[in-house]
Design a protein around this motif. Structure first.
Motif, PDB file in Angstrom:
ATOM      1  N   HIS A   6      40.796  -3.510 -95.465  1.00 60.74           N
ATOM      2  CA  HIS A   6      40.393  -4.797 -94.885  1.00 60.74           C
ATOM      3  C   HIS A   6      39.172  -5.348 -95.612  1.00 60.74           C
ATOM      4  O   HIS A   6      38.290  -4.594 -96.033  1.00 60.74           O
ATOM      5  N   TYR A   8      36.351  -8.826 -95.641  1.00 62.55           N
ATOM      6  CA  TYR A   8      35.819 -10.075 -95.076  1.00 62.55           C
ATOM      7  C   TYR A   8      34.943 -10.766 -96.114  1.00 62.55           C
ATOM      8  O   TYR A   8      34.161 -10.116 -96.817  1.00 62.55           O
ATOM      9  N   THR A  55      44.510  -6.790 -94.971  1.00 67.81           N
ATOM     10  CA  THR A  55      43.993  -8.035 -94.396  1.00 67.81           C
ATOM     11  C   THR A  55      42.827  -8.561 -95.222  1.00 67.81           C
ATOM     12  O   THR A  55      42.040  -7.784 -95.782  1.00 67.81           O
ATOM     13  N   HIS A 241      43.455  -8.136 -88.593  1.00 70.53           N
ATOM     14  CA  HIS A 241      42.108  -7.973 -89.150  1.00 70.53           C
ATOM     15  C   HIS A 241      41.100  -7.647 -88.042  1.00 70.53           C
ATOM     16  O   HIS A 241      40.339  -6.675 -88.153  1.00 70.53           O
ATOM     17  N   SER A 244      41.312  -4.266 -86.672  1.00 68.56           N
ATOM     18  CA  SER A 244      40.756  -3.205 -87.522  1.00 68.56           C
ATOM     19  C   SER A 244      39.298  -2.915 -87.159  1.00 68.56           C
ATOM     20  O   SER A 244      38.844  -1.775 -87.246  1.00 68.56           O
ATOM     21  N   TYR A 251      35.927  -1.291 -93.720  1.00 69.59           N
ATOM     22  CA  TYR A 251      36.243  -2.603 -94.298  1.00 69.59           C
ATOM     23  C   TYR A 251      35.134  -3.028 -95.259  1.00 69.59           C
ATOM     24  O   TYR A 251      33.973  -2.635 -95.133  1.00 69.59           O
TER      25      TYR A 251
END
Length: 361
Positions: A6, A8, A55, A241, A244, A251
């Motif tokens: 994952h 971001y 994600t 996402h 997670s 992540y």
């Protein structure tokens, strides 16, 4: 090291600043945005290890405030990330996003759009420095559905003098749009926001509690599953996402103020653009002990309707959950329940979940 699935990315720019927002944000400036994207690319090149991602989530700020040129630059950055075949790729936009921008976002590989509506009631949206048009928003949703098969709408409740009738109007409007996912949050006044400076007062816990369970009941009746404290989804459209995070998975986090969880360490990036441009990315980090990880497992996992699996906890940490945490009183009093191997907070106590989760800290 296991594969990190994952990622971001934080885009801090906004064309206007919402009165309630305490996130890291900056008024949009093209030169600054392009410089920021150069630094973002440097950070990703330095830290991303080529993992195949399940994600990606691009949030902010307002990522859709980026110009066409800047969006293309961001696309070039994300094109270099390795994506799994069935990736969930989310991009946050404001209702003023243009068709041209939506098309570039689609070309980026995004398949899940998250749109910040908050409210369509003109009694409230002006106070939070947002301006929405019901008909234009319907057109936005209609066009977005031709590009994206998964759409989330953000809503807010708990405005001063808001009634259940006002709240129902917002809910009915979003339900009528037939979106896949609804995130809904109570208006909280945080320091350094416009509402805080203006001494805007939060509504009482009693009123917010009634509104919370009205939302829960009403959205459930309309086939939205209340799968996490603030999130509802049609069956099969729960956010992979966000789940997670609640499942305490590792992540990547890139960009200003972004958080990451890698190799048993939680990182937080700087909120200073100057520091970020000078490659001074991280402002704090927390190396987790085994016990710390078990605490996170509980305070995150108990936000989910299904809570935490006793078996998975033991497989992961080689300890029985009920031996680690002395919570018999919470179970005996009904604040926690155990059914079919899972420990969870009953929905009737979700509004006060923070006081329950404090027991694990």
């Amino acid at each position: 090291m296991s594969r990190i699935k994952h990622l971001y990315i934080h885009i801090p720019f906004c064309s206007s600043i919402c009165a309630y927002c305490a996130f890291t944000k900056v008024y949009y400036n093209e030169e600054l945005a392009l410089k920021y994207l150069d630094s973002l690319e440097e950070e990703i090149n330095k830290k991303y290890k080529g993992d195949t991602l399940d994600t990606i989530y691009i949030g902010g700020g307002t990522p859709s405030s980026l110009s066409i040129n800047a969006l293309k630059k961001l696309k070039n950055i994300t094109d270099k990330l390795n994506k799994s075949k069935n990736i969930e790729f989310t991009f946050e936009v404001n209702p003023d996003v243009t068709i041209d921008k939506l098309n570039i976002i689609k070309d980026m590989g995004v398949n899940r759009l998250s749109i910040g509506l908050e409210t369509i009631n003109n009694k409230f949206y002006k106070s939070i420095n947002r301006y929405n048009d019901e008909n234009k928003f319907k057109e936005l949703i209609k066009y977005s559905k031709t590009l994206f098969n998964n759409i989330n709408v953000d809503l807010m409740y708990g405005f001063n003098n808001e009634t259940l009738s006002d709240l129902k109007k917002d809910l009915d409007y979003v339900i009528s749009l037939k979106v896949n996912h609804i995130s809904i949050y109570a208006l909280m006044i945080e320091e350094h926001t416009k509402l805080y400076i203006e001494k805007y007062k939060e509504e009482s816990d009693d009123k917010l509690n009634k509104m919370y369970y009205f939302i829960d009941n009403y959205l459930n009746k309309n086939n939205y599953i209340h799968y996490e404290t603030s999130n509802f989804a049609l069956k099969g459209y729960e956010s992979i996402h966000n789940n997670s995070y609640w499942k305490n998975e590792e992540y990547y986090g890139f960009g200003l103020s972004a958080s990451a969880y890698i190799n048993d360490t939680r990182y937080t990036n700087t909120r200073s653009l100057d520091n970020y441009f000078n490659k001074k990315y991280i402002t704090q980090y927390e190396k987790l002990s085994k016990y710390d990880k078990m605490v996170y497992e509980m305070i995150l996992g108990l936000r989910l309707k299904n809570g935490v699996s006793l078996k998975e906890f033991k497989d992961k940490y080689h300890k029985d959950l009920l031996d680690v945490f002395k919570i018999d009183d919470l179970i005996n009093n009904g604040y926690l329940q155990i059914e079919n191997d899972r420990i969870f907070i009953p929905i009737k106590y979700w509004f006060v979940e923070n006081s329950i989760l404090e027991r694990f800290v």
